[in-house]
Scaffold this motif. Structure first.
Motif, short mmCIF file in Angstrom:
data_model
loop_
_atom_site.label_atom_id
_atom_site.label_comp_id
_atom_site.label_asym_id
_atom_site.label_seq_id
_atom_site.Cartn_x
_atom_site.Cartn_y
_atom_site.Cartn_z
N VAL A 165 0.83 -1.21 0.00
CA VAL A 165 0.00 0.00 0.00
C VAL A 165 0.86 1.25 0.00
CG1 VAL A 165 -1.87 1.21 1.18
CG2 VAL A 165 -1.78 -1.28 1.23
N GLU A 166 2.00 1.20 0.68
CA GLU A 166 2.85 2.39 0.81
C GLU A 166 3.35 2.85 -0.56
OE1 GLU A 166 2.69 0.03 4.39
OE2 GLU A 166 3.42 -0.43 2.38
N PRO A 167 3.39 4.15 -0.79
CA PRO A 167 3.89 4.66 -2.08
C PRO A 167 5.38 4.37 -2.24
CG PRO A 167 3.52 6.47 -0.55
CD PRO A 167 2.95 5.24 0.11
N ILE A 168 5.80 4.23 -3.47
CA ILE A 168 7.21 3.95 -3.73
C ILE A 168 8.03 5.22 -3.53
CG2 ILE A 168 6.75 2.05 -5.30
CD1 ILE A 168 7.04 3.93 -7.63
N SER A 169 9.30 5.02 -3.20
CA SER A 169 10.18 6.15 -2.94
C SER A 169 10.66 6.77 -4.25
CB SER A 169 11.38 5.69 -2.11
OG SER A 169 12.34 6.72 -1.98
N LEU A 175 17.68 7.23 -9.43
CA LEU A 175 18.65 6.27 -9.94
C LEU A 175 18.43 6.00 -11.44
CD1 LEU A 175 18.89 3.57 -7.11
CD2 LEU A 175 20.61 5.26 -7.76
N LEU A 176 17.16 5.93 -11.85
CA LEU A 176 16.86 5.68 -13.25
C LEU A 176 17.33 6.83 -14.13
CD1 LEU A 176 15.52 3.78 -15.29
CD2 LEU A 176 13.36 4.98 -14.87
N VAL A 177 17.14 8.06 -13.65
CA VAL A 177 17.61 9.23 -14.41
C VAL A 177 19.13 9.21 -14.52
CG1 VAL A 177 17.75 11.74 -14.40
CG2 VAL A 177 15.59 10.63 -13.85
N GLY A 260 15.22 -1.85 -4.61
CA GLY A 260 15.56 -1.50 -3.23
C GLY A 260 15.36 -0.03 -2.95
N ALA A 261 15.69 0.82 -3.94
CA ALA A 261 15.49 2.26 -3.77
C ALA A 261 14.00 2.59 -3.72
CB ALA A 261 16.18 3.02 -4.89
N PHE A 262 13.20 1.93 -4.54
CA PHE A 262 11.75 2.13 -4.51
C PHE A 262 11.17 1.74 -3.15
CE2 PHE A 262 11.29 1.82 -9.36
CZ PHE A 262 11.13 3.19 -9.47
N ALA A 263 11.76 0.69 -2.56
CA ALA A 263 11.28 0.24 -1.25
C ALA A 263 11.78 1.13 -0.12
CB ALA A 263 11.69 -1.21 -1.02
N GLY A 264 12.67 2.08 -0.43
CA GLY A 264 13.20 2.96 0.61
C GLY A 264 14.34 2.38 1.39
N LYS A 265 15.01 1.35 0.83
CA LYS A 265 16.12 0.71 1.55
C LYS A 265 17.44 1.40 1.22
CE LYS A 265 13.83 -3.80 1.40
NZ LYS A 265 13.91 -5.18 0.94
#
Length: 265
Positions: A165-169, A175-177, A260-265
């Motif tokens: 449910v939590e929004p992605i970071s 990182l993609l840019v 991992g970055a999307f998950a906020g790790k």
């Protein structure tokens, strides 16, 4: 007896969530991936492929959030899954764009920048050298089972970044840019043999013109530049599949880091 066949709204939402949210991530990937998003593959086929993959992987996916599909939280999850799928697809698109950039640079140095034609798959005019390298990349991509490799990376993302449910970071998009710099870095490196050989040819033609001013530089220089450039590209072609394979493997590692970055790790 009638209670046995009663199905609650909660059960319907759970059944839909098992297939709907994975479908959104897979369909987002199919929209952005340069191979699966080709205009030669219709939208109906992509939808059917996304449904088929969702039905296959649904039993092995982590548990889905206990959220109604038609709700503000459910809509947020749909947006998150689409963005995650599109981000993974753009990793592969960056690799293809790097090869096309190499073709643009090589064609420009050879004097073939004006030689372009309309490509119905991209719906725009593309220089012929860039189109040639793009087609070669697709063939190497299929020969290396890249279409299966990227699907494996997509399915692994459900483990590293489950549906939640939590929004992605926003760190993942940063990182993609930054990863987009690969287009220019790899493009220049792949075109470097052609650029280097043509630089030497330019110096030689300049010395010849200085030594013999009556020499027609346009009559001699243009065919010489084109011939040397094509020869340099021909000699560098056997080394390109290894670079494509390396970029694909690095792209898979980057996708795991981006999850991992999307998950906020």
């Amino acid at each position: 007896m009638n209670d046995i066949w009663t199905v609650s709204q909660t059960q319907i939402d759970l059944w839909l969530a098992v297939f709907w949210w994975p479908f959104c991530r897979i369909f987002g990937f199919l929209l952005a991936d340069p191979f699966y998003s080709s205009k030669a593959i219709s939208v109906k086929v992509r939808v059917c492929v996304a449904i088929f993959i969702s039905l296959i992987i649904a039993p092995v996916l982590p548990a889905m959030p206990q959220v109604p599909v038609v709700s503000p939280a459910g809509i947020l999850i749909v947006i998150n899954q689409l963005l995650i799928g599109i981000a993974i697809g753009y990793i592969v698109r960056i690799i293809f764009s790097a090869m096309e950039m190499a073709g643009h640079l090589a064609g420009l140095q050879m004097g073939l920048g004006f030689a372009s034609f309309y490509d119905p798959l991209h719906a725009t005019s593309i220089p012929i050298v860039a189109q040639f390298l793009s087609l070669m990349t697709i063939l190497v991509f299929l020969a290396l089972n890249g279409h299966l490799m990227v699907l494996h990376t997509l399915l692994d993302s459900f483990t590293s970044l489950p549906v939640r449910v939590e929004p992605i970071s926003g760190l993942g998009f940063k990182l993609l840019v930054d990863y987009g710099a690969l287009i220019f870095r790899a493009g220049v490196l792949l075109a470097l043999p052609v650029i280097g050989s043509l630089l030497v040819t330019n110096l030689a033609v300049g010395i010849m013109t200085r030594a013999a001013p009556q020499l027609n530089v346009f009559a001699v220089g243009f065919p010489l530049m084109m011939g040397i450039g094509l020869l340099a590209m021909y000699l560098s072609m056997p080394y390109m599949p290894a670079h494509i394979e390396m970029m694909l493997s690095e792209g898979a590692k980057f996708a795991a880091r981006m999850m991992g970055a999307f998950a906020g790790k």
